[in-house]
Design a protein around this motif. Sequence first.
Motif, PDB file in Angstrom:
ATOM      1  N   GLY A   1       0.806  -1.212   0.000  1.00  0.00           N
ATOM      2  CA  GLY A   1       0.000   0.000   0.000  1.00  0.00           C
ATOM      3  C   GLY A   1       0.840   1.263   0.000  1.00  0.00           C
ATOM      4  N   ILE A   2       1.824   1.357  -0.886  1.00  0.00           N
ATOM      5  CA  ILE A   2       2.757   2.490  -0.896  1.00  0.00           C
ATOM      6  C   ILE A   2       2.215   3.632  -1.747  1.00  0.00           C
ATOM      7  N   SER A   3       2.121   4.810  -1.158  1.00  0.00           N
ATOM      8  CA  SER A   3       1.668   5.998  -1.880  1.00  0.00           C
ATOM      9  C   SER A   3       2.772   6.535  -2.776  1.00  0.00           C
ATOM     10  N   ILE A   4       2.380   6.985  -3.954  1.00  0.00           N
ATOM     11  CA  ILE A   4       3.329   7.582  -4.897  1.00  0.00           C
ATOM     12  C   ILE A   4       3.470   9.068  -4.567  1.00  0.00           C
ATOM     13  N   THR A   5       4.680   9.488  -4.227  1.00  0.00           N
ATOM     14  CA  THR A   5       4.927  10.899  -3.920  1.00  0.00           C
ATOM     15  C   THR A   5       6.164  11.383  -4.672  1.00  0.00           C
ATOM     16  N   PRO A   6       6.247  12.686  -4.948  1.00  0.00           N
ATOM     17  CA  PRO A   6       7.431  13.230  -5.633  1.00  0.00           C
ATOM     18  C   PRO A   6       8.730  12.930  -4.896  1.00  0.00           C
ATOM     19  N   LYS A   7       8.704  13.002  -3.570  1.00  0.00           N
ATOM     20  CA  LYS A   7       9.911  12.749  -2.789  1.00  0.00           C
ATOM     21  C   LYS A   7      10.387  11.310  -2.953  1.00  0.00           C
ATOM     22  N   ARG A   8       9.463  10.374  -2.928  1.00  0.00           N
ATOM     23  CA  ARG A   8       9.824   8.967  -3.103  1.00  0.00           C
ATOM     24  C   ARG A   8      10.276   8.689  -4.529  1.00  0.00           C
ATOM     25  N   GLN A   9       9.708   9.395  -5.481  1.00  0.00           N
ATOM     26  CA  GLN A   9      10.087   9.193  -6.882  1.00  0.00           C
ATOM     27  C   GLN A   9      11.519   9.635  -7.170  1.00  0.00           C
ATOM     28  N   GLU A  10      12.096  10.402  -6.265  1.00  0.00           N
ATOM     29  CA  GLU A  10      13.489  10.816  -6.439  1.00  0.00           C
ATOM     30  C   GLU A  10      14.454   9.640  -6.235  1.00  0.00           C
ATOM     31  N   VAL A  11      14.040   8.654  -5.435  1.00  0.00           N
ATOM     32  CA  VAL A  11      14.960   7.557  -5.084  1.00  0.00           C
ATOM     33  C   VAL A  11      14.455   6.181  -5.517  1.00  0.00           C
ATOM     34  N   MET A  12      13.269   6.116  -6.091  1.00  0.00           N
ATOM     35  CA  MET A  12      12.736   4.843  -6.578  1.00  0.00           C
ATOM     36  C   MET A  12      11.773   5.112  -7.728  1.00  0.00           C
ATOM     37  N   ASP A  13      11.551   4.113  -8.556  1.00  0.00           N
ATOM     38  CA  ASP A  13      10.592   4.219  -9.656  1.00  0.00           C
ATOM     39  C   ASP A  13       9.300   3.514  -9.268  1.00  0.00           C
ATOM     40  N   PHE A  14       8.174   4.067  -9.711  1.00  0.00           N
ATOM     41  CA  PHE A  14       6.879   3.477  -9.378  1.00  0.00           C
ATOM     42  C   PHE A  14       6.180   2.907 -10.603  1.00  0.00           C
ATOM     43  N   SER A  15       5.378   1.896 -10.344  1.00  0.00           N
ATOM     44  CA  SER A  15       4.489   1.386 -11.377  1.00  0.00           C
ATOM     45  C   SER A  15       3.394   2.421 -11.628  1.00  0.00           C
ATOM     46  N   ASN A  16       2.591   2.171 -12.622  1.00  0.00           N
ATOM     47  CA  ASN A  16       1.390   2.979 -12.776  1.00  0.00           C
ATOM     48  C   ASN A  16       0.509   2.787 -11.548  1.00  0.00           C
ATOM     49  N   PRO A  17      -0.274   3.790 -11.160  1.00  0.00           N
ATOM     50  CA  PRO A  17      -1.152   3.632  -9.998  1.00  0.00           C
ATOM     51  C   PRO A  17      -2.153   2.496 -10.215  1.00  0.00           C
ATOM     52  N   TYR A  18      -2.437   1.747  -9.165  1.00  0.00           N
ATOM     53  CA  TYR A  18      -3.406   0.665  -9.270  1.00  0.00           C
ATOM     54  C   TYR A  18      -4.598   0.854  -8.341  1.00  0.00           C
ATOM     55  N   VAL A  19      -4.465   1.756  -7.362  1.00  0.00           N
ATOM     56  CA  VAL A  19      -5.549   2.069  -6.426  1.00  0.00           C
ATOM     57  C   VAL A  19      -5.469   3.549  -6.078  1.00  0.00           C
ATOM     58  N   GLU A  20      -6.637   4.189  -5.923  1.00  0.00           N
ATOM     59  CA  GLU A  20      -6.696   5.552  -5.401  1.00  0.00           C
ATOM     60  C   GLU A  20      -7.552   5.537  -4.139  1.00  0.00           C
TER      61      GLU A  20
ATOM     62  N   LEU B   1      -1.710   4.727  -5.125  1.00  0.00           N
ATOM     63  CA  LEU B   1      -0.765   3.707  -4.680  1.00  0.00           C
ATOM     64  C   LEU B   1      -0.084   3.054  -5.873  1.00  0.00           C
ATOM     65  N   GLY B   2       1.177   2.649  -5.672  1.00  0.00           N
ATOM     66  CA  GLY B   2       1.921   1.968  -6.722  1.00  0.00           C
ATOM     67  C   GLY B   2       2.931   0.999  -6.137  1.00  0.00           C
ATOM     68  N   PHE B   3       3.429   0.081  -6.961  1.00  0.00           N
ATOM     69  CA  PHE B   3       4.525  -0.794  -6.571  1.00  0.00           C
ATOM     70  C   PHE B   3       5.821  -0.014  -6.799  1.00  0.00           C
ATOM     71  N   ALA B   4       6.716  -0.050  -5.820  1.00  0.00           N
ATOM     72  CA  ALA B   4       7.968   0.702  -5.906  1.00  0.00           C
ATOM     73  C   ALA B   4       9.086  -0.202  -6.410  1.00  0.00           C
ATOM     74  N   PHE B   5       9.817   0.268  -7.419  1.00  0.00           N
ATOM     75  CA  PHE B   5      10.921  -0.490  -7.999  1.00  0.00           C
ATOM     76  C   PHE B   5      12.231   0.266  -7.824  1.00  0.00           C
ATOM     77  N   VAL B   6      13.321  -0.471  -7.805  1.00  0.00           N
ATOM     78  CA  VAL B   6      14.631   0.151  -7.756  1.00  0.00           C
ATOM     79  C   VAL B   6      14.794   1.019  -8.995  1.00  0.00           C
TER      80      VAL B   6
END
Length: 259
Positions: free
Chosen positions: A101-120, A224-229
Motif C-alpha cells: 500500500g505504498i503511496s506515490i509521492t514526488p519525494k519517493r520518486q526521487e529515489v525509486m521508480d513506481f508502477s502505474n497507480p493501481y488504487v486511489e 498507490l503503486g509498486f515501488a521499484f529500484v
Amino acid sequence: MIKISPTFSKTLLTSACVLLALFSLGCSKSDNKTSKVLQAAISPSIPPFTFEENGQVVGVDIEIFKGFCESRGYTYNLKAYDFQGMLGAVASGQADVAFSGISITPKRQEVMDFSNPYVENGWNLVSLTKRDIKITDLSQIKKYSIGFPTGAVFMGYIEKEWVPTGIYPINKVKLYPSMSEALTDLSNGNLDLVFVDSSMLLTYVNKMKMPLTSSYEVPYSDKLGFAFVKGSPIREEFNKYLAELGSEKILSMETKWSK
C-alpha cells in the motif's frame, strides 16, 4: 455499534511479529520465459494490501505480485520490514521491488521508480468506537494525539497543509514502527487518533472486526503503486500486467480482501 473483539490485541501482536519473518515463495515458471528471482520488500501490517492472516501473508498486493510472477516466469523472495525499512530496502537496491500500500509521492520518486497507480484512496483519522470522537472543525484537532508509522505519507500532508496554518504541530505527532503498534496504542488509550486510508479502515472494521470509527475524513486522496529500484528492467513489464488485469479486476481483489 462495533464491540471490541477479544482477539483484537492478539491480532495486532501477531501482525507485528510477522515483520521479523523471512518468507521464500516460488512462482511457477512459464515455458518460454527465463527464470529470475526477485527480491521483494514488504511491510505486512497494511490491510487489505499486505497483511498476515492465519499465519500467511496475503492481500491485494500479494495477489497482484504473485500473478505477475506466475505469468512472467519469475520466482521471488519476500522479506518483511517495518514500513520505513521497506522503503529503504528498495531505495538502496537491497530489494528489486517493494509493496504494501505504498503511496506515490514526488519525494519517493526521487529515489525509486513506481508502477502505474493501481488504487486511489481517501484518508481518515480513526478513533476507538467507544470514544466517539467526531471532528467537525479542524481547530479541534489540536486537542488530540495523532499517530501513524514512520515513513508514512501522512507526515508530508501534515507538514504541508497543517503546520503552516497552525492546525497541528509536528512535535505532537507520534510515530511507530508499524500500523499494528499504532493501533495497539490506540486500543490501550495511549493515542487518540490514527491516520489510515479508506481501504484500510474498511478492512479493519469489516474483516478484522476492530472497534474503529472514522472521526474525520481528510479532504485528500492519494494513488498507490509498486515501488521499484531506480532503472528497474521489469517495471514496464509489470505495468503491462496491471493493464492486463484491468481496474475492475483489481477492485474486485480489494473488495475481497477488505471483507
